[in-house]
Enzyme design. Structure first.
Site, PDB file in Angstrom:
ATOM      1  N   ARG A  76       0.925  -1.155   0.036  1.00 43.64           N
ATOM      2  CA  ARG A  76       0.011  -0.021   0.016  1.00 43.64           C
ATOM      3  C   ARG A  76       0.806   1.363   0.077  1.00 43.64           C
ATOM      4  NH1 ARG A  76       1.689   3.107   4.272  1.00 43.64           N
ATOM      5  NH2 ARG A  76       1.329   2.173   6.369  1.00 43.64           N
ATOM      6  N   GLU A 183      -6.734   7.104   7.358  1.00 44.90           N
ATOM      7  CA  GLU A 183      -5.776   7.870   8.079  1.00 44.90           C
ATOM      8  C   GLU A 183      -5.324   8.913   7.192  1.00 44.90           C
ATOM      9  OE1 GLU A 183      -2.803   6.316  11.018  1.00 44.90           O
ATOM     10  OE2 GLU A 183      -1.397   6.995   9.589  1.00 44.90           O
ATOM     11  N   ARG A 187      -5.641   5.606   0.607  1.00 41.75           N
ATOM     12  CA  ARG A 187      -4.642   4.710   0.669  1.00 41.75           C
ATOM     13  C   ARG A 187      -4.904   3.653  -0.431  1.00 41.75           C
ATOM     14  NH1 ARG A 187      -2.264   3.520   5.954  1.00 41.75           N
ATOM     15  NH2 ARG A 187      -1.578   5.418   6.759  1.00 41.75           N
ATOM     16  N   CYS A 229       0.489  10.599   9.346  1.00 39.79           N
ATOM     17  CA  CYS A 229       1.617  10.200  10.343  1.00 39.79           C
ATOM     18  C   CYS A 229       2.813  10.225   9.435  1.00 39.79           C
ATOM     19  CB  CYS A 229       1.189   8.706  10.828  1.00 39.79           C
ATOM     20  SG  CYS A 229       2.543   7.997  11.646  1.00 39.79           S
ATOM     21  N   THR A 231       5.598   8.614   9.866  1.00 44.54           N
ATOM     22  CA  THR A 231       6.097   7.576   9.408  1.00 44.54           C
ATOM     23  C   THR A 231       5.809   7.064   8.126  1.00 44.54           C
ATOM     24  OG1 THR A 231       4.391   6.018  10.288  1.00 44.54           O
ATOM     25  CG2 THR A 231       5.946   6.514  11.636  1.00 44.54           C
ATOM     26  N   ARG A 238       3.982   0.862   2.086  1.00 49.83           N
ATOM     27  CA  ARG A 238       4.296  -0.452   2.909  1.00 49.83           C
ATOM     28  C   ARG A 238       4.160  -1.740   2.346  1.00 49.83           C
ATOM     29  NH1 ARG A 238       2.725  -4.125   7.408  1.00 49.83           N
ATOM     30  NH2 ARG A 238       0.374  -3.720   7.032  1.00 49.83           N
ATOM     31  N   ARG A 267       4.547  -7.046  11.939  1.00 50.02           N
ATOM     32  CA  ARG A 267       3.001  -6.575  12.687  1.00 50.02           C
ATOM     33  C   ARG A 267       2.272  -7.716  13.159  1.00 50.02           C
ATOM     34  NH1 ARG A 267       1.001  -0.934   9.736  1.00 50.02           N
ATOM     35  NH2 ARG A 267       2.848   0.055  10.153  1.00 50.02           N
ATOM     36  N   GLU A 272      -1.570  -3.427  12.357  1.00 47.10           N
ATOM     37  CA  GLU A 272      -0.774  -2.648  13.291  1.00 47.10           C
ATOM     38  C   GLU A 272      -1.385  -2.678  14.729  1.00 47.10           C
ATOM     39  OE1 GLU A 272      -0.428   1.588  12.804  1.00 47.10           O
ATOM     40  OE2 GLU A 272       1.637   1.686  13.286  1.00 47.10           O
TER      41      GLU A 272
HETATM   42  P1  ADP Z   1      -1.667  -0.100   6.967  1.00 46.04           P
HETATM   43  O1  ADP Z   1      -0.810  -1.282   6.052  1.00 46.04           O
HETATM   44  O2  ADP Z   1      -2.869   0.244   6.108  1.00 46.04           O
HETATM   45  O3  ADP Z   1      -0.706   0.749   7.311  1.00 46.04           O
HETATM   46  P2  ADP Z   1      -2.452  -2.334   8.907  1.00 46.04           P
HETATM   47  O4  ADP Z   1      -1.018  -2.765   9.555  1.00 46.04           O
HETATM   48  O5  ADP Z   1      -3.354  -2.034  10.167  1.00 46.04           O
HETATM   49  O6  ADP Z   1      -2.308  -0.806   8.100  1.00 46.04           O
HETATM   50  O7  ADP Z   1      -3.048  -3.343   8.093  1.00 46.04           O
HETATM   51  C1  ADP Z   1      -4.300  -2.950   7.358  1.00 46.04           C
HETATM   52  C2  ADP Z   1      -5.090  -4.296   7.217  1.00 46.04           C
HETATM   53  O8  ADP Z   1      -4.578  -5.001   6.052  1.00 46.04           O
HETATM   54  C3  ADP Z   1      -5.342  -5.064   8.305  1.00 46.04           C
HETATM   55  O9  ADP Z   1      -6.454  -5.955   8.240  1.00 46.04           O
HETATM   56  C4  ADP Z   1      -4.044  -6.358   8.085  1.00 46.04           C
HETATM   57  O10 ADP Z   1      -4.175  -7.623   8.562  1.00 46.04           O
HETATM   58  C5  ADP Z   1      -3.995  -6.234   6.450  1.00 46.04           C
HETATM   59  N1  ADP Z   1      -2.933  -6.974   5.927  1.00 46.04           N
HETATM   60  C6  ADP Z   1      -1.677  -6.337   5.939  1.00 46.04           C
HETATM   61  N2  ADP Z   1      -0.646  -7.005   5.380  1.00 46.04           N
HETATM   62  C7  ADP Z   1      -1.613  -8.067   4.861  1.00 46.04           C
HETATM   63  C8  ADP Z   1      -1.074  -9.401   4.071  1.00 46.04           C
HETATM   64  N3  ADP Z   1      -0.077  -9.429   3.475  1.00 46.04           N
HETATM   65  N4  ADP Z   1      -2.315 -10.100   3.337  1.00 46.04           N
HETATM   66  C9  ADP Z   1      -3.303  -9.797   3.823  1.00 46.04           C
HETATM   67  N5  ADP Z   1      -3.656  -8.883   4.718  1.00 46.04           N
HETATM   68  C10 ADP Z   1      -3.109  -7.971   5.053  1.00 46.04           C
HETATM   69  C1  CIR Z   2       1.763   5.588  17.457  1.00 42.16           C
HETATM   70  O1  CIR Z   2       2.319   6.590  17.534  1.00 42.16           O
HETATM   71  O2  CIR Z   2       1.797   4.422  18.242  1.00 42.16           O
HETATM   72  C2  CIR Z   2       0.645   5.486  16.328  1.00 42.16           C
HETATM   73  N1  CIR Z   2       0.357   6.938  16.034  1.00 42.16           N
HETATM   74  C3  CIR Z   2       1.226   4.637  15.020  1.00 42.16           C
HETATM   75  C4  CIR Z   2       2.491   5.161  14.550  1.00 42.16           C
HETATM   76  C5  CIR Z   2       3.009   4.508  13.594  1.00 42.16           C
HETATM   77  N2  CIR Z   2       3.373   2.977  13.558  1.00 42.16           N
HETATM   78  C6  CIR Z   2       4.322   2.495  13.861  1.00 42.16           C
HETATM   79  O3  CIR Z   2       5.407   3.299  14.082  1.00 42.16           O
HETATM   80  N3  CIR Z   2       4.337   1.278  14.097  1.00 42.16           N
END
Ligand code: ADP
Ligand code: CIR
Length: 305
Positions: A76, A183, A187, A229, A231, A238, A267, A272
């Site tokens: 993403r 966020e 995305r 954010c 990050t 990501r 993660r 996250e």
């Molecule tokens: P983001 O990637 O948008 O920063 P998250 O870590 O919360 O936020 O992930 C968003 C969603 O994508 C979550 O429901 C997570 O389980 C799903 N997800 C992340 N990586 C994968 C993957 N490789 N395969 C399937 N689902 C995934």
């Molecule tokens: C935090 O500060 O914990 C949240 N706002 C998420 C920050 C980004 N995530 C991360 O570094 N794992």
């Protein structure tokens, strides 16, 4: 635009267990509060390099065609539209404007990525649960996002553009989608149930390139794409996999050492700040600034290998 330093640090103040605790409610926050932001950025991304992008097509061997370890790949990126406050500081009208602009831009996506927009307003519980289980829509944000102001008015003005609502017959069941007003304004997400990282990335890159011709994004000469954010600045990328590592699950220190050495992060299975379930880790790149998208993908591939 009236976004204060007090608002920028509120999530961290209310959640002392924050990893970062800092948010930008608009593009100006990065320059107005640069003394603070640049320290956080330097400490997270470990980079003082200027953002450079490379979204050209990539070819890579498929790491695990038999799906012994890797269950799925998800890549993403994050974008915000120039001239509109970011989710921590935007109002209802601005959210509707972003929805309009994004759905308008989606009409120009190449044929393979064309699809439908699903608004999160008025979705019945059964549809919501089904789409959530398929990872196609997003829930209301956690306490970190709540304190940052990202959840105001949820689910009004939020939704997902989905390229093809899960055709189980195509190989890897590829999906291209855009989360609107989570966020960040956008995305942009590409995923499939395979370890074909190059195919997932190339699909994402086609989508980004098309959207960039119809929308003008908030971009900084040094930091690249600007996001809520800090990050997520730079490439906003990501890129990760869900990988089942039953043996390394019992040797967490070894796993963490390997992951750190390749500048990756772990993660939980649900995203996250969630727990790892049944030894399924989400392993992805940690830094999003200071390397091109291409380099991030090559490093991820090498680290996973
Ligand atoms: P983001 O990637 O948008 O920063 P998250 O870590 O919360 O936020 O992930 C968003 C969603 O994508 C979550 O429901 C997570 O389980 C799903 N997800 C992340 N990586 C994968 C993957 N490789 N395969 C399937 N689902 C995934
Ligand atoms: C935090 O500060 O914990 C949240 N706002 C998420 C920050 C980004 N995530 C991360 O570094 N794992």
């Amino acid at each position: 635009w009236g976004y204060s330093l007090d608002q920028a640090i509120r999530s961290g103040i209310e959640n002392p267990d924050s990893a970062i605790g800092l948010y930008a409610g608009d593009a100006q926050a990065y320059t107005l509060f640069s003394d603070l932001f640049k320290k956080v950025i330097q400490s997270y991304h470990k980079s003082q390099d200027t953002h450079v992008s490379d979204l050209g097509p990539i070819e890579l061997e498929d790491l695990d065609p038999g799906k012994e370890y890797i269950l799925s790949t998800r890549i993403r990126t994050a974008r915000n539209i120039k001239g509109i406050p970011f989710p921590p500081h935007m109002d209802d009208q601005e959210r509707t404007l972003v929805e309009k602009r994004v759905t308008g831009a989606c009409r120009h996506l190449p044929p393979g990525l064309a699809g439908v927009y699903i608004s999160l307003e008025n979705l019945d519980t059964e549809t919501q649960n089904r789409l959530r289980a398929q990872k196609l829509i997003f829930p209301k944000g956690d306490r970190f996002m709540e304190a940052a102001g990202v959840n105001r008015g949820f689910p009004k003005g939020r939704g997902t553009f989905i390229s093809r609502p899960g055709d189980p017959k195509s190989p890897g069941n590829p999906i291209f989608m855009i989360w609107v007003n989570e966020e960040d304004h956008l995305r942009i997400i590409s995923m499939e149930t395979s370890s074909n990282i190059a195919r997932v990335f190339n699909q994402l890159a086609r989508g980004i390139q098309s959207l960039s011709t119809s929308l003008e994004f908030a971009l900084d000469p040094l930091y690249g794409n600007l996001t809520s954010c800090p990050t997520n600045i730079g490439t906003g990328l990501r890129a990760g996999v869900h990988i089942r590592l039953e043996k390394l699950d019992k040797k967490r220190q070894t796993l963490e050492r390997i992951v750190r050495a390749h500048h990756l992060q772990i993660r939980g299975t649900g995203g996250e700040k969630t727990r790892v379930r049944k030894a399924v880790f989400d392993i992805s790149n940690k830094h999003r600034l200071g390397k091109t998208e291409r380099q991030i993908i090559l490093d991820l591939h090498q680290g996973l290998k």
